[in-house]
Design a protein around this motif. Sequence first.
Motif, PDB file in Angstrom:
ATOM      1  N   GLY A  48       0.797  -1.223   0.000  1.00 23.45           N
ATOM      2  CA  GLY A  48       0.000   0.000   0.000  1.00 23.45           C
ATOM      3  C   GLY A  48       0.829   1.271   0.000  1.00 23.45           C
ATOM      4  N   GLN A  49       2.128   1.142  -0.227  1.00 26.05           N
ATOM      5  CA  GLN A  49       2.985   2.322  -0.269  1.00 26.05           C
ATOM      6  C   GLN A  49       2.676   3.165  -1.513  1.00 26.05           C
ATOM      7  N   ARG A  50       3.068   4.417  -1.498  1.00 26.29           N
ATOM      8  CA  ARG A  50       2.822   5.313  -2.629  1.00 26.29           C
ATOM      9  C   ARG A  50       4.009   5.256  -3.592  1.00 26.29           C
ATOM     10  N   PHE A  51       3.973   4.276  -4.473  1.00 21.15           N
ATOM     11  CA  PHE A  51       5.063   4.086  -5.427  1.00 21.15           C
ATOM     12  C   PHE A  51       4.981   5.137  -6.534  1.00 21.15           C
ATOM     13  N   HIS A  52       6.121   5.387  -7.155  1.00 21.84           N
ATOM     14  CA  HIS A  52       6.125   6.293  -8.303  1.00 21.84           C
ATOM     15  C   HIS A  52       6.851   5.624  -9.470  1.00 21.84           C
ATOM     16  N   ALA A  53       6.624   6.135 -10.659  1.00 22.72           N
ATOM     17  CA  ALA A  53       7.205   5.549 -11.872  1.00 22.72           C
ATOM     18  C   ALA A  53       8.726   5.620 -11.816  1.00 22.72           C
ATOM     19  N   ASP A  54       9.355   4.544 -12.296  1.00 24.14           N
ATOM     20  CA  ASP A  54      10.819   4.476 -12.318  1.00 24.14           C
ATOM     21  C   ASP A  54      11.232   3.796 -13.617  1.00 24.14           C
ATOM     22  N   GLY A  55      11.878   4.558 -14.494  1.00 30.87           N
ATOM     23  CA  GLY A  55      12.233   4.030 -15.805  1.00 30.87           C
ATOM     24  C   GLY A  55      13.209   2.873 -15.779  1.00 30.87           C
ATOM     25  N   SER A  56      13.963   2.727 -14.689  1.00 25.22           N
ATOM     26  CA  SER A  56      14.959   1.650 -14.610  1.00 25.22           C
ATOM     27  C   SER A  56      14.419   0.430 -13.875  1.00 25.22           C
ATOM     28  N   ARG A  57      13.127   0.453 -13.532  1.00 27.77           N
ATOM     29  CA  ARG A  57      12.588  -0.589 -12.678  1.00 27.77           C
ATOM     30  C   ARG A  57      12.654  -1.985 -13.299  1.00 27.77           C
ATOM     31  N   GLU A  58      12.321  -2.121 -14.575  1.00 34.68           N
ATOM     32  CA  GLU A  58      12.339  -3.438 -15.213  1.00 34.68           C
ATOM     33  C   GLU A  58      13.751  -4.028 -15.217  1.00 34.68           C
ATOM     34  N   LEU A 110      11.561 -13.388  -4.151  1.00 27.98           N
ATOM     35  CA  LEU A 110      11.647 -11.988  -4.541  1.00 27.98           C
ATOM     36  C   LEU A 110      10.234 -11.419  -4.553  1.00 27.98           C
ATOM     37  N   SER A 111       9.990 -10.442  -3.689  1.00 30.87           N
ATOM     38  CA  SER A 111       8.658  -9.831  -3.580  1.00 30.87           C
ATOM     39  C   SER A 111       8.637  -8.492  -4.296  1.00 30.87           C
ATOM     40  N   ASP A 112       7.785  -8.404  -5.296  1.00 28.70           N
ATOM     41  CA  ASP A 112       7.579  -7.155  -6.032  1.00 28.70           C
ATOM     42  C   ASP A 112       6.362  -6.473  -5.406  1.00 28.70           C
ATOM     43  N   PHE A 113       6.612  -5.595  -4.443  1.00 25.05           N
ATOM     44  CA  PHE A 113       5.522  -4.970  -3.707  1.00 25.05           C
ATOM     45  C   PHE A 113       4.723  -4.005  -4.577  1.00 25.05           C
ATOM     46  N   GLN A 114       5.381  -3.417  -5.545  1.00 24.83           N
ATOM     47  CA  GLN A 114       4.701  -2.435  -6.391  1.00 24.83           C
ATOM     48  C   GLN A 114       3.614  -3.081  -7.237  1.00 24.83           C
ATOM     49  N   ASN A 115       3.886  -4.301  -7.720  1.00 23.46           N
ATOM     50  CA  ASN A 115       2.911  -5.011  -8.553  1.00 23.46           C
ATOM     51  C   ASN A 115       2.221  -6.150  -7.808  1.00 23.46           C
ATOM     52  N   ASN A 116       2.574  -6.332  -6.515  1.00 23.44           N
ATOM     53  CA  ASN A 116       1.986  -7.388  -5.693  1.00 23.44           C
ATOM     54  C   ASN A 116       2.179  -8.770  -6.331  1.00 23.44           C
ATOM     55  N   VAL A 117       3.432  -9.051  -6.695  1.00 25.10           N
ATOM     56  CA  VAL A 117       3.803 -10.316  -7.348  1.00 25.10           C
ATOM     57  C   VAL A 117       4.978 -10.928  -6.592  1.00 25.10           C
ATOM     58  N   ARG A 118       5.016 -12.262  -6.514  1.00 27.17           N
ATOM     59  CA  ARG A 118       6.160 -12.935  -5.907  1.00 27.17           C
ATOM     60  C   ARG A 118       6.822 -13.859  -6.922  1.00 27.17           C
ATOM     61  N   HIS A 119       8.133 -13.934  -6.855  1.00 31.32           N
ATOM     62  CA  HIS A 119       8.932 -14.841  -7.680  1.00 31.32           C
ATOM     63  C   HIS A 119       9.667 -15.772  -6.724  1.00 31.32           C
ATOM     64  N   ILE A 120       9.388 -17.062  -6.802  1.00 30.15           N
ATOM     65  CA  ILE A 120       9.988 -18.029  -5.873  1.00 30.15           C
ATOM     66  C   ILE A 120      10.973 -18.923  -6.625  1.00 30.15           C
ATOM     67  N   PHE A 121      12.206 -18.955  -6.111  1.00 30.46           N
ATOM     68  CA  PHE A 121      13.265 -19.792  -6.672  1.00 30.46           C
ATOM     69  C   PHE A 121      13.638 -20.841  -5.626  1.00 30.46           C
TER      70      PHE A 121
END
Length: 253
Positions: free
Chosen positions: A14-24, A47-58
Amino acid sequence: MDEQERQLKRLLTGQRFHADGSRERMLEAAKALAGGYATATDGIAVLSDFQNNVRHIFSGRFGRTLGLPEYVENNDSAFEREVFDNIPHEELLERHILELRFFNYLRTVPTDKKTEYVASCLIHFRRADTAPTPILHTTRYLHCQPDSCVSLGLCTYVPMPLADGNTDGCIMNVCTGEAVKPELYGQCDGKMISGRQAEILSLLAKGYGSKQIADRLNISIHTVSRHRQDILSRLNVTNTTAAVEIAIRMRLI
């Protein structure tokens, strides 16, 4: 899902994220890091992507003995429910509270220094027909935006067969190797609610109702209700029972 897990989810996603061109580019680099860690340790890296609410599990070889695939991406949550399901409830609760403390402590740290810190604790994984496996769990944030928003987090789980059973968590600076003194991040705990709110929460913990609290403190019921809502908001929970439990564990009351 327990209230403490809901609390962390609301806090981090729920944080107030902002656009970041280098994020990808940073996301791909973080995925490579997480995958390499899981392979090198045979453990689990989330790896938790809080901005997109996605998790990557290795998963390394140990992770795969739990039935986890070598890699999976899930977009229903940034939190690793399939890993949490293996952890006893009491230890999982302590893990969530440690991350809550970690997040709040890092609010006091300059943005360019936040990634120097990790929170770690010893937990156990329940496994069928065998004794619980001691696991070293760590949490760190890989990318923090200038306004202190945490967009990427990495949680790791590695077997610790020689662990002594101590499950106390800690926060440390990985650059200096120094642990943050509990009284230091404990000061952050104390700032989460005001003295009056702690007083009201203490009375709620003893079973007092709003009218009884109002009479005891010589304030209006409206003021009590406002404080109760502020308490839930500050502790990021949805009910008084959860607020009381967290406050007791964090020694706020």
